[in-house]
Design an enzyme around this catalytic site. Structure first.
Site, PDB file in Angstrom:
ATOM      1  N   ASP A  49      48.328  50.456  31.680  1.00 52.04           N
ATOM      2  CA  ASP A  49      47.186  49.558  31.567  1.00 52.04           C
ATOM      3  C   ASP A  49      46.608  49.374  32.967  1.00 52.04           C
ATOM      4  O   ASP A  49      47.248  49.705  33.967  1.00 52.04           O
ATOM      5  CB  ASP A  49      47.674  48.221  30.992  1.00 52.04           C
ATOM      6  N   GLU A  75      30.960  38.699  39.689  1.00 48.34           N
ATOM      7  CA  GLU A  75      29.895  37.731  39.925  1.00 48.34           C
ATOM      8  C   GLU A  75      30.450  36.447  40.514  1.00 48.34           C
ATOM      9  O   GLU A  75      29.856  35.846  41.406  1.00 48.34           O
ATOM     10  CB  GLU A  75      29.148  37.439  38.624  1.00 48.34           C
ATOM     11  N   PHE A 127      21.285  42.483  33.100  1.00 50.26           N
ATOM     12  CA  PHE A 127      22.059  43.694  33.354  1.00 50.26           C
ATOM     13  C   PHE A 127      22.431  44.386  32.045  1.00 50.26           C
ATOM     14  O   PHE A 127      22.659  43.744  31.033  1.00 50.26           O
ATOM     15  CB  PHE A 127      23.338  43.313  34.096  1.00 50.26           C
ATOM     16  N   ARG A 146      34.371  47.705  45.675  1.00 50.21           N
ATOM     17  CA  ARG A 146      33.318  47.748  44.666  1.00 50.21           C
ATOM     18  C   ARG A 146      32.029  47.237  45.317  1.00 50.21           C
ATOM     19  O   ARG A 146      31.985  46.110  45.814  1.00 50.21           O
ATOM     20  CB  ARG A 146      33.692  46.876  43.468  1.00 50.21           C
ATOM     21  N   THR A 180      42.710  51.716  29.363  1.00 53.12           N
ATOM     22  CA  THR A 180      42.234  50.361  29.627  1.00 53.12           C
ATOM     23  C   THR A 180      41.122  49.969  28.670  1.00 53.12           C
ATOM     24  O   THR A 180      40.382  50.823  28.191  1.00 53.12           O
ATOM     25  CB  THR A 180      41.734  50.239  31.088  1.00 53.12           C
ATOM     26  N   GLY A 181      41.032  48.675  28.417  1.00 58.83           N
ATOM     27  CA  GLY A 181      39.936  48.146  27.616  1.00 58.83           C
ATOM     28  C   GLY A 181      38.696  47.881  28.434  1.00 58.83           C
ATOM     29  O   GLY A 181      37.649  47.527  27.887  1.00 58.83           O
ATOM     30  N   ASP A 182      38.769  48.079  29.755  1.00 55.86           N
ATOM     31  CA  ASP A 182      37.629  47.817  30.627  1.00 55.86           C
ATOM     32  C   ASP A 182      36.561  48.897  30.486  1.00 55.86           C
ATOM     33  O   ASP A 182      36.810  49.990  29.972  1.00 55.86           O
ATOM     34  CB  ASP A 182      38.085  47.774  32.086  1.00 55.86           C
ATOM     35  N   LYS A 188      45.521  53.169  22.284  1.00 54.87           N
ATOM     36  CA  LYS A 188      46.517  53.400  23.331  1.00 54.87           C
ATOM     37  C   LYS A 188      47.780  53.999  22.728  1.00 54.87           C
ATOM     38  O   LYS A 188      48.337  54.977  23.248  1.00 54.87           O
ATOM     39  CB  LYS A 188      46.856  52.082  24.043  1.00 54.87           C
TER      40      LYS A 188
END
Length: 1156
Positions: free
Chosen positions: A382, A479, A520, A577, A657-659, A766
């Site tokens: 993960d 953010e 966005f 980032r 990953t779920g991202d 997964k």
């Protein structure tokens, strides 16, 4: 097809459909089924069935020459130890289930809210949730304390994301906030059956002769947490095992190692060999009884019920099966369990895997998989909470061509103190570069405008519980980090309404009119706001990916853009980032003209999204560049180094990953899984079966299935893991790629890549990816995660590792091993795993050798005793051989042995490869051990037989008697196997010396005791070898015989090993005592090369439209957005609770003594 019907407040109606209750059960057993199920599982081990069969044979007196208790006691012991261990593991599962099932929930029954346990909640019930509570079941949101039926949830346990998501009830039910109104609600929901799709729900609400479509936006799923919402009501649609969380959890599986599976095969082969020997000796018995035995019938008749030579041969066969069964004694399985238990304690006691920050030690939650840790080929990890801490920090920035933040890497520089001049500063914010603070204080316009953008261009919600105590709740941690940075440098975001944003700029309150939010999304990769300041000037502020934003800059920015690009390259090289920041001044006429276009696009009924995108594109042009931000998504300590080391050990690491894709790619670069010098990074993002197939085939054509082996060792660590290919695939593409007709194509492409990242995947996906690799690659897999969304993957893999992190303990409870930091995985595999595999293999090789040497002597003796099933040795020697004389030395080797020190294992990861290739114990090694054992048995039988048959004592009395031969052979056997284990031991401790030489001493002590007159006088029928040990071992010829047999047995082994070491040494032989520094010491792994965008932004489409619509604002007070959120600084509190609590010193002392 809709097939589920749920009626609100009508349990009687819903019970007709026999829907699942809300009680969950992740355990394997209960009191009634435990004994039957655990025995069924244990008798799947061929050896246990084999010993049960032998026990039955030993109960038959006509064929048994050994007592039945010699088998039943160790068999019951093995079954009992395993049953207790399984019961203990399952007890903790029951405990976890009870804890969840007994949580309290408020259920509306008869118009009154009553407290009920979760397990008593039923489909069709209406339950009330309050802020920060877990959702008890899959609910249809009916109403909320927030305006317009909105509520906010956190889905970390479902998909690993900690950003907030918004859900909204239907407008027709949003006013039913009162329990009296909800008690009268009798709507009926018709929806899809239970399934595992987290992002989809289809259904219809029928109420008051109307029907209303339902979607996933109306659902609150079990496992979510209610945030920033005082309360809400929901209708239970799916309960317990039908919820999407449980549908994704997977079943608890019985795990066995590859060595266990090989042992099952070998036991079958050995049993076949045993049968063959029994048949040979039975045929010999038949021939002997017919040709020779018939001559002795007058004074040596057959025992009843034997009446002919064939029946005698039949009984002789079963007698030999019992006598020769010691080729696989049950003590083997007792010893294996003891060794595994010892290895588990070493993991638990390892101080280098103890995290003082969280006061958490590593824990081996199972004892059956230790050696498999030394054979792992694929790791499935993960991202959030496993590789990263999910903590975003504002690290660096570039403003007007100047870069700030470099000094934070200097160890002696202290963090800036903002509180002295800024009472609203966040106490947990750290920045180290004084020059940026000086620039703010000196009033540099570009710096002020830069932080003004960060304080205005966002969708963060703010709550001020008391004066100066601000709580920010951001849709993404990125953010939140940017707004917090602006806050500390004097540009504090205070509050918002649908039409205004209020800030405090260097102590002065300023309210901006919010004219528009250009939200966005993943296509735009940027967001903008248009505001009017108090002086009436209109300005557009924009932040986004530099690759997108630079294309929209005014031409006069060319020089500044080049400088900022260099800074962005540097930031991205550090794995940060990045976002570019720009602005544009708008005249009143430009604003009026564009707002007309914008309103027209916003009201369009067809192609609304495309028209809005065109309107955004129109205004976001000719911007002026201000600079760029660099945020660190904090990796867990040592992650890049760990991944690099594991890659050198030929372990493939896949991130599931779920991202979103961009976030996962950023982490891939930060972890050094992805590098700029890779040949190509393939992205599979198709939405249809055909498009996914085409992308996979294209990538498969570009990516060779096999890479040529390196001709020379790499000069550095970084070069050794660079180059090659990487694959990035999204969840919707993966759904097609996992279909039966495409899975092999996907697997071939993925396995040809050095790094694989699967984004936006569900928990079940997964598990399916892990299962795919298990099924087709026949490789050992390890899954590691920290949240409930990783449980299914952890259960599916051969080995599951749980990180005890910020997302609860579900992953730990489902795991086989647990610790608090990803970096400990390196030590778990390369040290403990590798040693466990090495020790177990050496143990098994020696064990089979010594038992074949012991047992095969009976086979040769059968040809000289008329095939009568007489044993060579005294029955007490047979009983004690595996229990006392040879058990402890092999246990010491199996628990403590090493080929190289632990530091060498970490310095030379290639030492791990023999386990992956299964080189140390396989069918070939097994046959070599068997051949050596048979050779030893031949020497131990025929050398004493040949010498003693012609030898005499000093007084002329012949030595050729059964008892003398038995003692000589037994003594030679014990000495030979003791010398052999001394040769096999690679790492000597005091315990090894004590056990090996102590076992020899114990043998002679027991031998003389059992052959003494004392025991004979007490038990004359039990001890027949009166004085034989003294008489036999007092003869020089006996000792010469033993010495000769020992030399003949050991000399070939020594010669072979010296030749092998000289002609074909293994890597462990060359690294055993190699002096010098580390072979692969990791420094800071930098990354240069081509430019990439490492932009950071929200995980999904923002809250822009929600803010400007005012739906999320309370009608009573639009001035402040009252979000009752949990403290976003909770992780800071956790980090501050550092408890320096060391391990129990006795455990640590034992561990270091054995290891070092």
């Amino acid at each position: 097809t809709f097939c589920k019907r749920v009626r609100a407040n009508d349990r009687e109606y819903n019970e007709k459909f026999q829907y699942a209750s809300n009680c969950i059960m992740t355990s394997k057993y209960n009191i009634i089924t435990f004994l039957a199920v655990t025995l069924f599982e244990q008798f799947q081990e061929v050896a246990n069935t084999y010993f049960l069969f032998l026990l039955i044979l030993q109960l038959i007196p006509q064929i048994s020459s050994l007592s039945w208790f010699t088998t039943i006691v160790p068999l019951v012991l093995v079954l009992s130890i395993t049953a207790v261990k399984d019961a203990t593991d399952d007890y903790f599962r029951h405990k976890s289930d009870n804890q969840v099932n007994n949580r309290q929930s408020q259920v509306l029954i008869g118009g009154i809210l009553q407290k009920e346990k979760w397990m008593n909640v039923r489909v069709g019930d209406i339950i009330k949730l309050e802020n920060n509570q877990f959702v008890a079941a899959d609910l249809l949101l009916l109403s909320s304390s927030e305006p317009h039926g909105l509520c906010y949830i956190e889905t970390a346990e479902l998909d690993g994301e900690t950003n907030m998501k918004v859900r909204q009830s239907l407008s027709v039910t949003s006013e039913l906030g009162d329990p009296n109104n909800l008690a009268q609600f009798d709507g009926e929901v018709v929806c899809e059956p239970p399934n595992n799709k987290l992002d989809r729900f289809c259904g219809t609400l029928y109420w008051k002769d109307c029907k209303y479509p339902l979607s996933n936006q109306n659902m609150l799923l079990r496992g979510c947490v209610l945030r920033n919402t005082e309360s809400c009501y929901g209708l239970v649609i799916f309960a317990g095992p039908d919820t999407k969380l449980m549908q994704n959890s997977g079943r608890t599986k019985f795990k066995r190692t590859s060595i266990d599976r090989l042992m099952n095969t070998l036991v079958l082969w050995i049993f076949g060999f045993l049968v063959c020997m029994g048949v040979i000796l039975a045929i010999g018995n038949a021939v002997w009884e017919k040709e020779v035995g018939a001559l002795f019938q007058s004074f040596l008749p057959w025992d009843p019920p034997v009446d002919n030579f064939l029946f005698s041969a039949f009984l002789s066969f079963w007698s030999y099966v019992i006598i020769l069964n010691t080729v696989v004694p049950i003590s083997l399985y007792v010893s294996v369990e003891v060794i595994r238990l010892g290895h588990s304690y070493f993991i638990n006691w390892d101080r280098r895997m103890f995290c003082s920050r969280s006061n958490t030690a590593a824990e081996a939650r199972t004892t059956t998989l230790n050696e498999e840790l030394g054979q792992v080929e694929y790791i499935f990890s993960d991202k959030t909470g496993t590789l990263t801490q999910n903590i975003m920090t504002f690290n660096k920035c570039s403003i007007n061509g100047h870069t700030y933040g470099e000094e934070q890497h200097m160890a002696r520089v202290q963090a800036l103190d903002f509180s002295a001049w800024n009472p609203l500063a966040a106490r947990d914010f750290c920045f180290y570069d004084q020059s940026l603070l000086d620039a703010v204080m000196e009033g540099e316009p570009a710096v002020h405008e830069f932080f003004r953008v960060l304080s205005l261009c966002h969708t963060v919600m703010s709550e001020e519980k008391s004066e100066g105590e601000l709580l920010y709740k951001a849709q993404s941690p990125d953010e939140g980090a940017l707004v917090t940075a602006a806050r500390n440098f004097g540009f504090v975001f205070r509050s918002r309404t649908p039409g205004t944003v209020t800030t405090q700029e260097l102590g002065k309150a300023v309210t901006y009119t919010l004219l528009a939010i250009l939200d966005f999304n993943n296509i735009r990769k940027r967001m903008s706001v248009i505001v009017r300041n108090p002086e009436g000037r209109i300005r557009l502020y924009c932040k986004g990916a530099d690759t997108v934003l630079f294309e929209r800059l005014h031409s006069c920015n060319h020089e500044l853009m080049n400088v900022t690009s260099d800074h962005l390259n540097e930031y991205a090289g550090d794995g940060l980032r990045t976002l570019a920041v720009a602005y544009r001044d708008l005249s009143e006429e430009q604003w009026e003209e564009w707002s007309e276009h914008f309103r027209g696009a916003d009201k369009a009924t067809d192609c609304r999204d495309d028209r809005l995108a065109a309107a955004y594109e129109e205004i976001e042009q000719d911007m002026m560049l201000l600079g760029a931000t660099a945020i660190e998504d904090k990796l867990q300590e040592g992650v890049p180094e760990t991944i690099a080391i594991l890659s050198l050990a030929n372990i493939k690491i896949w991130v599931l990953t779920g991202d979103k894709q961009e976030t996962a790619v950023n982490i891939g670069y930060s972890c050094k899984m992805l590098t700029d010098d890779m040949t190509e990074i393939f992205i599979v993002n198709g939405h249809t079966v055909q498009s996914v197939r085409e992308e996979l085939r294209y990538n498969g054509d570009v990516c060779p299935s096999k890479c040529p082996p390196p001709q020379a060792p790499p000069p550095s660590l970084l070069e050794s893991i660079s180059g090659e290919f990487a694959l990035i695939i999204s969840g919707h593409s993966l759904a097609h790629a996992l279909e039966a007709d495409m899975e092999r194509e996907f697997l071939e492409t993925a396995c040809a890549c050095r790094a694989v990242i699967c984004c936006r995947v569900t928990p079940l996906q997964k598990a399916l990816v892990v299962e795919l690799v298990k099924r087709h690659k026949k490789a050992v897999t390890l899954a590691i995660g920290d949240g409930a969304n990783d449980v299914s993957m952890i259960k599916t893999a051969h080995i599951g590792v749980g990180i005890s992190g910020q997302e609860g303990i579900q992953a730990v409870l489902a795991s086989d091993y647990s610790f608090s930091q990803f970096r400990f995985l390196q030590r778990l595999l390369l040290v403990h795993g590798r040693w466990s595999y090495l020790r177990m293999c050496r143990f098994l090789c020696y064990f089979f050798y010594k038992n074949f040497a012991f047992t095969m002597v009976h086979f040769w003796f059968g040809f000289f005793c008329g095939f009568s099933a007489q044993t060579v040795y005294d029955q007490y020697f047979i009983t004690l051989y595996n229990i006392v004389y040879t058990s402890l030395p092999v246990l010491a080797m199996g628990i403590f042995d090493q080929d190289v020190p632990e530091q060498r294992s970490l310095e030379y990861p290639k030492l791990y490869e023999p386990g992956q290739l299964n080189l140390l114990f396989n069918k070939r090694e097994f046959f070599i051990c068997i051949a050596q054992g048979i050779y030893t048995s031949v020497v131990l039988f025929f050398i004493p037989y040949g010498i003693l048959s012609h030898a005499t004592q000093s007084n002329g009395v012949p030595l050729a008697d059964y008892q003398t031969f038995a003692v000589t052979t037994a003594t030679a056997l014990v000495i030979v196997v003791s010398v052999q284990i001394a040769l096999d031991t690679g790492y000597w401790t005091a315990i090894n010396h004590f056990f090996i030489w102590g076992s020899l001493g114990t043998y002679f002590t027991i031998l003389f005791a059992m052959h003494s007159s004392i025991l004979f006088n007490i038990f004359p029928k039990q001890f027949h070898f009166l004085g034989d040990a003294h008489n036999t071992l007092g003869q020089p010829v006996v000792w010469l015989t033993i010495a000769l047999a020992t030399v003949i047995c050991i000399a070939p082994v020594l010669a072979f090993r010296f030749l092998k070491l000289d002609l074909k040494p293994q890597l462990s032989d060359t690294k055993k005592r190699k002096p010098g520094a580390s072979g692969s010491t990791l420094g800071r792994l930098g990354r240069g090369g081509s430019r990439r965008s490492g932009y950071a932004f929200a995980h999904q489409e923002g809250f822009g439209e929600l803010i400007t619509s005012g739906k999320n604002m309370r009608l009573s007070s639009l001035a402040l957005a009252t979000f009752a959120s949990r403290h976003s600084s909770s992780w800071i509190d956790t980090l501050q609770k550092v408890i320096l609590n060391s391990f129990n010193i006795s455990q640590y002392t034992v561990f270091t003594f054995f290891m070092n």
